[in-house]
Design an enzyme around this catalytic site. Structure first.
Site, PDB file in Angstrom:
ATOM      1  N   GLU A 161       0.838  -1.212   0.000  1.00 41.73           N
ATOM      2  CA  GLU A 161       0.000   0.000   0.000  1.00 41.73           C
ATOM      3  C   GLU A 161       0.871   1.259   0.000  1.00 41.73           C
ATOM      4  OE1 GLU A 161      -3.103  -0.130  -0.635  1.00 41.73           O
ATOM      5  OE2 GLU A 161      -3.154  -2.303  -0.424  1.00 41.73           O
ATOM      6  N   TRP A 168       1.864   1.811  -3.429  1.00 39.07           N
ATOM      7  CA  TRP A 168       0.796   2.417  -4.243  1.00 39.07           C
ATOM      8  C   TRP A 168       0.854   3.937  -4.112  1.00 39.07           C
ATOM      9  CZ3 TRP A 168      -2.193   0.983  -8.103  1.00 39.07           C
ATOM     10  CH2 TRP A 168      -2.522  -0.360  -8.269  1.00 39.07           C
ATOM     11  N   TRP A 188     -20.911  10.897 -19.963  1.00 36.20           N
ATOM     12  CA  TRP A 188     -21.384  10.733 -18.593  1.00 36.20           C
ATOM     13  C   TRP A 188     -22.802  11.302 -18.468  1.00 36.20           C
ATOM     14  CZ3 TRP A 188     -18.242   7.699 -15.913  1.00 36.20           C
ATOM     15  CH2 TRP A 188     -16.880   7.689 -16.206  1.00 36.20           C
ATOM     16  N   ASN A 209     -10.825   2.663   3.131  1.00 37.95           N
ATOM     17  CA  ASN A 209     -10.431   2.405   1.741  1.00 37.95           C
ATOM     18  C   ASN A 209     -11.422   1.531   0.976  1.00 37.95           C
ATOM     19  OD1 ASN A 209      -8.487   2.405  -0.521  1.00 37.95           O
ATOM     20  ND2 ASN A 209      -8.367   0.223  -0.048  1.00 37.95           N
ATOM     21  N   TRP A 257     -16.282  10.789 -13.031  1.00 39.12           N
ATOM     22  CA  TRP A 257     -15.401  10.555 -11.870  1.00 39.12           C
ATOM     23  C   TRP A 257     -14.840  11.864 -11.309  1.00 39.12           C
ATOM     24  CZ3 TRP A 257     -10.370  12.241 -12.164  1.00 39.12           C
ATOM     25  CH2 TRP A 257      -9.890  12.546 -13.434  1.00 39.12           C
ATOM     26  N   TRP A 308      -9.675   7.387  -7.932  1.00 44.53           N
ATOM     27  CA  TRP A 308     -10.903   7.615  -8.708  1.00 44.53           C
ATOM     28  C   TRP A 308     -10.777   7.059 -10.124  1.00 44.53           C
ATOM     29  CZ3 TRP A 308     -15.806   8.705  -7.759  1.00 44.53           C
ATOM     30  CH2 TRP A 308     -16.121   9.117  -6.467  1.00 44.53           C
TER      31      TRP A 308
HETATM   32  P1  FAD Z   1      -3.762   2.123   5.485  1.00 40.59           P
HETATM   33  O1  FAD Z   1      -4.527   0.985   4.932  1.00 40.59           O
HETATM   34  O2  FAD Z   1      -3.267   1.991   6.864  1.00 40.59           O
HETATM   35  O3  FAD Z   1      -2.535   2.355   4.481  1.00 40.59           O
HETATM   36  C1  FAD Z   1      -1.309   2.971   4.912  1.00 40.59           C
HETATM   37  C2  FAD Z   1      -0.939   4.111   3.997  1.00 40.59           C
HETATM   38  O4  FAD Z   1      -0.693   3.615   2.692  1.00 40.59           O
HETATM   39  C3  FAD Z   1      -2.037   5.137   3.846  1.00 40.59           C
HETATM   40  O5  FAD Z   1      -2.019   6.071   4.894  1.00 40.59           O
HETATM   41  C4  FAD Z   1      -1.688   5.750   2.511  1.00 40.59           C
HETATM   42  O6  FAD Z   1      -0.662   6.702   2.632  1.00 40.59           O
HETATM   43  C5  FAD Z   1      -1.146   4.562   1.724  1.00 40.59           C
HETATM   44  N1  FAD Z   1      -2.209   3.938   0.923  1.00 40.59           N
HETATM   45  C6  FAD Z   1      -3.044   2.951   1.298  1.00 40.59           C
HETATM   46  N2  FAD Z   1      -3.846   2.588   0.274  1.00 40.59           N
HETATM   47  C7  FAD Z   1      -3.510   3.383  -0.757  1.00 40.59           C
HETATM   48  C8  FAD Z   1      -3.968   3.500  -2.100  1.00 40.59           C
HETATM   49  N3  FAD Z   1      -4.932   2.706  -2.605  1.00 40.59           N
HETATM   50  N4  FAD Z   1      -3.421   4.443  -2.885  1.00 40.59           N
HETATM   51  C9  FAD Z   1      -2.434   5.245  -2.418  1.00 40.59           C
HETATM   52  N5  FAD Z   1      -1.943   5.178  -1.165  1.00 40.59           N
HETATM   53  C10 FAD Z   1      -2.464   4.252  -0.348  1.00 40.59           C
HETATM   54  N6  FAD Z   1      -5.370   8.133   0.072  1.00 40.59           N
HETATM   55  C11 FAD Z   1      -4.912   9.318   0.507  1.00 40.59           C
HETATM   56  O7  FAD Z   1      -3.950   9.370   1.291  1.00 40.59           O
HETATM   57  N7  FAD Z   1      -5.491  10.478   0.088  1.00 40.59           N
HETATM   58  C12 FAD Z   1      -6.546  10.495  -0.769  1.00 40.59           C
HETATM   59  O8  FAD Z   1      -7.034  11.561  -1.129  1.00 40.59           O
HETATM   60  C13 FAD Z   1      -7.071   9.252  -1.207  1.00 40.59           C
HETATM   61  N8  FAD Z   1      -8.165   9.197  -2.015  1.00 40.59           N
HETATM   62  C14 FAD Z   1      -8.642   7.981  -2.433  1.00 40.59           C
HETATM   63  C15 FAD Z   1      -9.745   7.941  -3.306  1.00 40.59           C
HETATM   64  C16 FAD Z   1     -10.243   6.717  -3.763  1.00 40.59           C
HETATM   65  C17 FAD Z   1     -11.434   6.697  -4.687  1.00 40.59           C
HETATM   66  C18 FAD Z   1      -9.629   5.521  -3.333  1.00 40.59           C
HETATM   67  C19 FAD Z   1     -10.165   4.198  -3.813  1.00 40.59           C
HETATM   68  C20 FAD Z   1      -8.537   5.549  -2.489  1.00 40.59           C
HETATM   69  C21 FAD Z   1      -8.025   6.770  -2.026  1.00 40.59           C
HETATM   70  N9  FAD Z   1      -6.911   6.839  -1.151  1.00 40.59           N
HETATM   71  C22 FAD Z   1      -6.435   8.055  -0.752  1.00 40.59           C
HETATM   72  C23 FAD Z   1      -6.197   5.604  -0.730  1.00 40.59           C
HETATM   73  C24 FAD Z   1      -6.674   4.980   0.591  1.00 40.59           C
HETATM   74  O9  FAD Z   1      -8.061   4.862   0.594  1.00 40.59           O
HETATM   75  C25 FAD Z   1      -6.238   5.779   1.815  1.00 40.59           C
HETATM   76  O10 FAD Z   1      -4.859   6.048   1.756  1.00 40.59           O
HETATM   77  C26 FAD Z   1      -6.500   5.023   3.112  1.00 40.59           C
HETATM   78  O11 FAD Z   1      -7.871   4.717   3.222  1.00 40.59           O
HETATM   79  C27 FAD Z   1      -6.047   5.856   4.295  1.00 40.59           C
HETATM   80  O12 FAD Z   1      -6.316   5.202   5.500  1.00 40.59           O
HETATM   81  P2  FAD Z   1      -5.146   4.519   6.339  1.00 40.59           P
HETATM   82  O13 FAD Z   1      -4.053   5.499   6.583  1.00 40.59           O
HETATM   83  O14 FAD Z   1      -5.761   3.871   7.515  1.00 40.59           O
HETATM   84  O15 FAD Z   1      -4.641   3.442   5.295  1.00 40.59           O
END
Ligand code: FAD
Length: 451
Positions: free
Chosen positions: A264, A267, A295, A330, A348, A371
């Site tokens: 993650e 990512w 759309w 997420n 989107w 997105w």
């Molecule tokens: P954890 O699951 O604990 O993950 C740890 C860290 O890994 C996160 O804090 C983040 O920095 C990174 N991470 C995790 N998943 C992703 C991912 N899919 N893509 C990129 N980085 C990731 N994340 C954001 O930080 N900002 C956003 O604006 C954002 N918008 C999103 C929009 C959509 C439509 C989707 C599907 C995902 C988005 N994410 C975004 C990714 C992800 O949802 C969040 O990072 C995550 O929910 C944050 O919670 P956490 O810190 O508990 O995540």
């Protein structure tokens, strides 16, 4: 020599590249002085309520921490010229790089205006620079898995040690009126949303590694469980460094959860790299094939989605979580993004902008990437024919309906059998809306449109 450290979204004293570099320069130039400044340009203050509140709470905490160490931040208000005037006597200007617009252009202008005076833009927000990983033909990756494989072979920088005592010994305190910033702090305080601070961020990381990392693989998809790190808001404001997170996780006991968590973090790097190479992706699908999709306008559907009144309990619970807390799990981000772009066939970009307005952890790269992934228009996105069924997702990831009950309180008394899909009668009795769209038909319409 006068060194100015330009604080931006990097509110921490530990593992901060800019501060570590300042210490290095001070060691080389024992007579040099150092100072921290923060520049507030009112042009960058938008309508992003929760995020801004959090930002100013985090900034205030950092400002207090600096004061405590006898290194008060000097706050500057105004346009670019005001900043250049206020930092005009800096022989060296240091800052941690931000490659996302509009900040990238702003920084480049500042560097240019300072002409041949030393200005250093340092890599801090990410583990690697977006240009650090390239394919053999010199092009950048568009698919995640080979990018990840290449990433894993790279040397990842270790956390920087910051000797703040050295900074304090050389700190130049100036007489300066900082009072304007208090208005921003006051407003943020009254509507406190989270638990900001470098210390809190570190505690959260520790707790997550000790209690949740091992089971992250299974629990990260369950919105009713505290199974994810919740570090995104701290990473956003720089209250914790990505190097600290990465290093701490590397040291943890081997588990599937650990590997998934590292993926993650990669990512996050991947989407950042993609945005660097496709800066226009805020307004344009990266996949050229899907730029012309027609759309639906569906203003009513979009409003119902924003307000959490679509008649699909899991979608509504997720949107209400976002509206109330400024954060969304997420799995739910994927479900609501799929619902908006496939079930409602709404562009989107509208969803991306709504998230920008509401998310405390908004990161342009991850949000646009997420997105475009969910809408099947991005690079390495979900195939267009894979349309999430919100009810099936709900039954799978919120089995007992605990998460739905927390946010869609009007149906909280429904049994687990009905909570995911109440009957028409129950909807009437509890004042919960009918589904605004029939999923099976909407799915067919979306697939046909994408085709
Ligand atoms: P954890 O699951 O604990 O993950 C740890 C860290 O890994 C996160 O804090 C983040 O920095 C990174 N991470 C995790 N998943 C992703 C991912 N899919 N893509 C990129 N980085 C990731 N994340 C954001 O930080 N900002 C956003 O604006 C954002 N918008 C999103 C929009 C959509 C439509 C989707 C599907 C995902 C988005 N994410 C975004 C990714 C992800 O949802 C969040 O990072 C995550 O929910 C944050 O919670 P956490 O810190 O508990 O995540």
């Amino acid at each position: 020599m006068n060194i100015i450290c330009w604080v931006r979204s990097d509110f921490r004293l530990q593992d901060n590249h800019m501060l570590a570099r300042a210490v290095e320069l001070l060691n080389e130039n024992p007579k040099a002085t150092v100072e921290f400044v923060f520049w507030l340009n009112p042009d960058y203050i938008g309508e992003y309520e929760a995020r801004q509140q959090y930002f100013f709470q985090a900034l205030e905490m950092f400002s207090d921490a600096c004061k405590e160490k006898e290194m008060p931040i000097r706050f500057i208000e105004g346009d670019e010229q005001a900043f250049l005037d206020a930092t005009g006597d800096a022989d060296v200007l240091l800052f941690n790089a931000e490659y996302v617009e509009p900040f990238k252009t702003r920084d480049e202008k500042i560097i240019k205006k300072r002409k041949d005076r030393q200005t250093e833009r340092l890599l801090d927000r990410h583990l690697l620079h977006p240009h650090d990983i390239k394919k053999q033909d010199g092009k950048f990756y568009k698919v995640f898995t080979p990018y990840k494989n290449a990433f894993m072979k790279k040397d990842i920088p270790a956390p920087y040690e910051v000797k703040w005592q050295t900074l304090r010994d050389h700190y130049q305190k100036r007489q300066h009126d900082n009072s304007f910033i208090n208005a921003y702090f006051k407003k943020a305080e009254s509507e406190a949303v989270f638990y900001p601070g470098e210390k809190q961020a570190k505690q959260r990381l520790k707790k997550f590694i000790e209690q949740s990392l091992e089971d992250y693989e299974e629990n990260r998809d369950l919105p009713a469980v505290d199974g994810t790190s919740l570090l995104s808001r701290y990473l956003r404001t720089g209250e914790i460094s990505i190097r600290t997170v990465y290093a701490a996780v590397q040291e943890a006991k081997e588990s599937k959860g650990k590997q998934t968590f590292i993926t993650e973090l990669i990512w996050r790097e991947f989407y950042y790299m993609i945005l660097m190479h496709f800066p226009e992706s805020k307004r344009q699908a990266v996949n050229t094939q899907y730029r012309e999709i027609e759309w639906e306008k569906d203003e009513e559907g979009f409003k119902a989605w924003c307000e959490g009144k679509t008649g699909y309990p899991i979608v509504d619970a997720a949107m209400r979580q976002l509206n109330q807390t400024g954060w969304m799990h997420n799995r739910l981000r994927m479900i609501v993004a799929s619902f908006l772009t496939k079930d409602l066939l709404v562009d989107w970009q509208k969803g991306e902008r709504y998230f920008q307005q509401k998310l405390v952890d908004y990161e342009a790269a991850s949000n646009i990437g997420g997105w475009q992934w969910a809408a099947s228009v991005g690079t390495d996105a979900v195939p267009y024919f894979r349309v999430f069924n919100p009810t099936t997702q709900s039954k799978k990831f919120d089995k007992d309906g605990a998460f739905i009950r927390k946010y869609v309180t009007e149906i909280k008394d429904l049994s687990k059998q009905y909570i995911h899909e109440p009957t028409a009668e129950q909807r009437k009795d509890y004042g919960y809306p009918e589904p605004i769209v029939a999923h099976d038909e909407a799915r067919k319409r979306a697939i046909a449109r994408f085709k």
